[in-house]
Design a protein around this motif. Structure first.
Motif, PDB file in Angstrom:
ATOM      1  N   PRO A  22       0.847  -1.194   0.000  1.00 11.41           N
ATOM      2  CA  PRO A  22       0.000   0.000   0.000  1.00 11.41           C
ATOM      3  C   PRO A  22       0.884   1.246   0.000  1.00 11.41           C
ATOM      4  O   PRO A  22       1.696   1.440   0.917  1.00 11.41           O
ATOM      5  CB  PRO A  22      -0.786  -0.133   1.306  1.00 11.41           C
ATOM      6  N   PRO A  23       0.798   2.080  -1.040  1.00 12.79           N
ATOM      7  CA  PRO A  23       1.799   3.133  -1.212  1.00 12.79           C
ATOM      8  C   PRO A  23       1.559   4.354  -0.331  1.00 12.79           C
ATOM      9  O   PRO A  23       0.426   4.684   0.024  1.00 12.79           O
ATOM     10  CB  PRO A  23       1.667   3.505  -2.694  1.00 12.79           C
ATOM     11  N   CYS A  24       2.647   5.025   0.005  1.00  9.22           N
ATOM     12  CA  CYS A  24       2.548   6.303   0.697  1.00  9.22           C
ATOM     13  C   CYS A  24       3.641   7.229   0.190  1.00  9.22           C
ATOM     14  O   CYS A  24       4.596   6.808  -0.465  1.00  9.22           O
ATOM     15  CB  CYS A  24       2.623   6.137   2.207  1.00  9.22           C
ATOM     16  N   LEU A  25       3.484   8.516   0.491  1.00  4.57           N
ATOM     17  CA  LEU A  25       4.432   9.532   0.055  1.00  4.57           C
ATOM     18  C   LEU A  25       4.494  10.624   1.103  1.00  4.57           C
ATOM     19  O   LEU A  25       3.652  10.693   2.013  1.00  4.57           O
ATOM     20  CB  LEU A  25       4.034  10.113  -1.296  1.00  4.57           C
ATOM     21  N   ALA A  26       5.507  11.494   0.977  1.00  4.97           N
ATOM     22  CA  ALA A  26       5.654  12.624   1.897  1.00  4.97           C
ATOM     23  C   ALA A  26       4.651  13.708   1.542  1.00  4.97           C
ATOM     24  O   ALA A  26       4.391  13.983   0.370  1.00  4.97           O
ATOM     25  CB  ALA A  26       7.073  13.176   1.831  1.00  4.97           C
ATOM     26  N   ALA A  27       4.100  14.350   2.569  1.00  2.47           N
ATOM     27  CA  ALA A  27       3.136  15.423   2.346  1.00  2.47           C
ATOM     28  C   ALA A  27       3.790  16.639   1.720  1.00  2.47           C
ATOM     29  O   ALA A  27       3.154  17.389   0.975  1.00  2.47           O
ATOM     30  CB  ALA A  27       2.468  15.801   3.660  1.00  2.47           C
ATOM     31  N   ASP A  28       5.082  16.860   2.016  1.00  6.02           N
ATOM     32  CA  ASP A  28       5.785  18.033   1.515  1.00  6.02           C
ATOM     33  C   ASP A  28       7.286  17.791   1.612  1.00  6.02           C
ATOM     34  O   ASP A  28       7.726  16.717   2.033  1.00  6.02           O
ATOM     35  CB  ASP A  28       5.391  19.297   2.298  1.00  6.02           C
ATOM     36  N   ALA A  29       8.056  18.811   1.224  1.00  7.67           N
ATOM     37  CA  ALA A  29       9.509  18.674   1.188  1.00  7.67           C
ATOM     38  C   ALA A  29      10.141  18.572   2.568  1.00  7.67           C
ATOM     39  O   ALA A  29      11.306  18.187   2.691  1.00  7.67           O
ATOM     40  CB  ALA A  29      10.128  19.848   0.437  1.00  7.67           C
ATOM     41  N   THR A  30       9.403  18.908   3.616  1.00  4.66           N
ATOM     42  CA  THR A  30       9.934  18.794   4.980  1.00  4.66           C
ATOM     43  C   THR A  30       9.537  17.470   5.630  1.00  4.66           C
ATOM     44  O   THR A  30       9.840  17.256   6.798  1.00  4.66           O
ATOM     45  CB  THR A  30       9.450  19.959   5.864  1.00  4.66           C
ATOM     46  N   PHE A  31       8.833  16.607   4.892  1.00  3.71           N
ATOM     47  CA  PHE A  31       8.394  15.307   5.397  1.00  3.71           C
ATOM     48  C   PHE A  31       7.551  15.461   6.669  1.00  3.71           C
ATOM     49  O   PHE A  31       7.684  14.702   7.628  1.00  3.71           O
ATOM     50  CB  PHE A  31       9.604  14.393   5.674  1.00  3.71           C
ATOM     51  N   SER A  32       6.681  16.469   6.673  1.00  4.04           N
ATOM     52  CA  SER A  32       5.890  16.780   7.858  1.00  4.04           C
ATOM     53  C   SER A  32       4.862  15.707   8.178  1.00  4.04           C
ATOM     54  O   SER A  32       4.439  15.562   9.328  1.00  4.04           O
ATOM     55  CB  SER A  32       5.173  18.124   7.675  1.00  4.04           C
ATOM     56  N   ALA A  33       4.447  14.958   7.165  1.00  7.82           N
ATOM     57  CA  ALA A  33       3.478  13.882   7.378  1.00  7.82           C
ATOM     58  C   ALA A  33       3.598  12.880   6.243  1.00  7.82           C
ATOM     59  O   ALA A  33       4.167  13.181   5.191  1.00  7.82           O
ATOM     60  CB  ALA A  33       2.058  14.436   7.446  1.00  7.82           C
ATOM     61  N   LEU A  34       3.045  11.691   6.460  1.00 10.48           N
ATOM     62  CA  LEU A  34       2.995  10.663   5.426  1.00 10.48           C
ATOM     63  C   LEU A  34       1.556  10.509   4.972  1.00 10.48           C
ATOM     64  O   LEU A  34       0.639  10.391   5.791  1.00 10.48           O
ATOM     65  CB  LEU A  34       3.522   9.330   5.967  1.00 10.48           C
ATOM     66  N   LEU A  35       1.357  10.494   3.640  1.00 13.17           N
ATOM     67  CA  LEU A  35       0.026  10.392   3.059  1.00 13.17           C
ATOM     68  C   LEU A  35      -0.119   9.090   2.299  1.00 13.17           C
ATOM     69  O   LEU A  35       0.843   8.594   1.697  1.00 13.17           O
ATOM     70  CB  LEU A  35      -0.223  11.550   2.094  1.00 13.17           C
ATOM     71  N   ASP A  36      -1.343   8.548   2.296  1.00 12.54           N
ATOM     72  CA  ASP A  36      -1.594   7.401   1.442  1.00 12.54           C
ATOM     73  C   ASP A  36      -1.857   7.876   0.019  1.00 12.54           C
ATOM     74  O   ASP A  36      -1.791   9.078  -0.269  1.00 12.54           O
ATOM     75  CB  ASP A  36      -2.737   6.540   1.988  1.00 12.54           C
ATOM     76  N   ASP A  37      -2.165   6.943  -0.890  1.00 15.59           N
ATOM     77  CA  ASP A  37      -2.304   7.342  -2.281  1.00 15.59           C
ATOM     78  C   ASP A  37      -3.603   8.103  -2.562  1.00 15.59           C
ATOM     79  O   ASP A  37      -3.827   8.562  -3.680  1.00 15.59           O
ATOM     80  CB  ASP A  37      -2.194   6.126  -3.212  1.00 15.59           C
ATOM     81  N   SER A  38      -4.440   8.273  -1.525  1.00 14.27           N
ATOM     82  CA  SER A  38      -5.636   9.117  -1.662  1.00 14.27           C
ATOM     83  C   SER A  38      -5.435  10.492  -1.041  1.00 14.27           C
ATOM     84  O   SER A  38      -6.362  11.310  -1.030  1.00 14.27           O
ATOM     85  CB  SER A  38      -6.844   8.428  -0.999  1.00 14.27           C
ATOM     86  N   GLY A  39      -4.234  10.733  -0.517  1.00 11.80           N
ATOM     87  CA  GLY A  39      -3.937  12.033   0.078  1.00 11.80           C
ATOM     88  C   GLY A  39      -4.299  12.156   1.545  1.00 11.80           C
ATOM     89  O   GLY A  39      -4.237  13.253   2.111  1.00 11.80           O
ATOM     90  N   HIS A  40      -4.656  11.041   2.194  1.00 11.45           N
ATOM     91  CA  HIS A  40      -5.006  11.061   3.613  1.00 11.45           C
ATOM     92  C   HIS A  40      -3.784  10.699   4.459  1.00 11.45           C
ATOM     93  O   HIS A  40      -2.965   9.860   4.060  1.00 11.45           O
ATOM     94  CB  HIS A  40      -6.138  10.081   3.907  1.00 11.45           C
ATOM     95  N   ILE A  41      -3.689  11.311   5.629  1.00 14.25           N
ATOM     96  CA  ILE A  41      -2.597  10.971   6.540  1.00 14.25           C
ATOM     97  C   ILE A  41      -2.755   9.523   6.991  1.00 14.25           C
ATOM     98  O   ILE A  41      -3.850   9.095   7.368  1.00 14.25           O
ATOM     99  CB  ILE A  41      -2.586  11.924   7.754  1.00 14.25           C
TER     100      ILE A  41
END
Length: 390
Positions: A60-79
């Motif tokens: 299940p993929p996730c990505l950083a919310a922004d360049a400061t890695f303030s949060a991790l989001l799933d592929d739907s954009g939810h934390i």
């Protein structure tokens, strides 16, 4: 005839795609060395990355919310929440166990990706109980977070769970202790592999005089400041009559990409691509390259002997790209400019000067993927032989 060794490789990219590209190069090298390979990938899927004869399981993929890695989001954009973590951890452990690997290679951890301890510590417990060879795959330079406790924690985890630390660099440029002060505590596990790069299909051009100015920023997620500066510098440059090709990257926001497309519509000597599968061929033949200077791009520039200007990404605490670029600039291999003060006139002059000067060759080990495979498989053979004679 013995069965092929089985290697599971875990990778999690969050912002750019460099980690995934490096993992793909490693996976191919393990396969070429005779191993059966499973890549366990936790980032957003990226098309056109060549894994070769390797199985890839998408978590299940996730990505950083922004360049400061303030949060991790799933592929739907939810934390991501605890339920998401539980599901992914269960799937990771299930896939790893079903593959029955002899060795586990974890990209970056414990030197990074600390946010994924929820699944990596259970994976390491499992690997230890299964008596696997365990390796950490880590780039040459770490980001300095100013946390001595984190450095101590990483060294302790290495000593507890890892047989090998594969440092994808060359100590002649930067020794690992430059950015990991506890390197001496894990010296018996450290192995420099050389730099891991995509094997360039292209041959460096002997004559770049007719080439383009090639502007790129990796995946493009944080590339807009560089592209904006390049558009402004072009008008002031002695290279303004050449074709300027902007390779935006899949992750450049649509609004920024639209600005590039508008500039290209006005001026036919500006060419804009979202992505180029033949990027290394473009590098091999360009007149001069302007890029953000991620690990993979810099090593391709060196391998292809490309005249290059680097503007390293340095938002937040990011220091890795800048240090590598500074060390190479000190040796004359390329030019570096500061992203926080990117004056168009200075950028234009620097590009023109570097194009005239050309590339200065530098002697570094760029065969890191093959060496990583050799080191890992040799250590695995020794571990298995010792277990067989125990």
């Amino acid at each position: 005839m013995s069965e092929a060794p089985r290697i599971a490789l875990y990778v999690q990219h969050l912002l750019g795609i460099g980690h995934l590209r490096r993992a793909a190069a490693l996976a191919r090298a393990y396969a070429e060395a005779g191993a059966e390979v499973l890549v366990l990938s936790g980032g957003i899927p990226v098309a056109d990355i060549e894994f070769g004869p390797v199985a890839v399981r998408q978590l299940p993929p996730c990505l950083a919310a922004d360049a400061t890695f303030s949060a991790l989001l799933d592929d739907s954009g939810h934390i991501i929440d605890s339920d998401w973590k539980d599901r992914r951890r269960a799937l990771l452990l299930k896939e790893a166990a079903a593959f029955k690997p002899d060795a586990l290679v974890i990209e970056m951890y414990p030197f990074g990706r600390r946010q994924f301890r929820f699944e990596l510590l259970p994976l390491l417990y499992w690997a230890q109980n299964a008596k696997l060879l365990v390796a950490s795959s880590v780039r040459d330079i770490l980001v300095d977070k100013g946390r001595d406790d984190r450095v101590m924690e990483a060294a302790d985890l290495v000593r507890r769970y890892f047989d090998l630390v594969l440092v994808h660099g060359d100590p002649r440029l930067v020794p690992f202790e430059r950015t990991f002060p506890r390197a001496a505590a894990i010296a018996d596990r450290l192995h420099y592999t050389g730099y891991v790069i995509e094997k360039p299909k292209a041959v460096p051009s002997a004559d770049r005089s007719g080439g383009e100015v090639l502007v790129s920023a990796g995946g493009g997620a944080v590339g807009w400041p560089l592209f904006a500066a390049a558009l402004a510098a072009r008008r002031l440059s002695g290279l303004k009559d050449r074709v300027w090709r902007f390779v935006a990257g899949r992750n450049l926001p649509e609004a920024d990409f639209a600005v590039l497309r508008k500039a290209a519509a006005i001026d036919p000597s500006i060419v804009v691509d979202r992505f180029r599968a033949d990027f290394t061929e473009l590098l091999a033949n360009c007149h001069v390259s302007l890029s953000q200077g991620g690990y993979n791009t810099v090593m391709e520039l060196l391998a292809l002997k490309v005249p290059a200007v680097i503007v390293p990404f340095a938002e937040g605490q990011e220091s890795e790209q800048r240090l590598r670029a500074e060390l190479l600039a000190e040796r004359g291999a390329l030019d570096m400019l500061d992203s926080t003060n990117l004056d168009p006139a200075l950028l234009a002059a620097t590009l023109t000067r570097r194009a005239q000067k050309g590339a200065l060759p530098i002697d570094l080990d760029l065969d890191g993927a093959r060496h990583s495979a050799q080191i890992t498989l040799s250590a695995l053979a020794k571990k298995q032989a010792a277990a067989g004679h125990g």
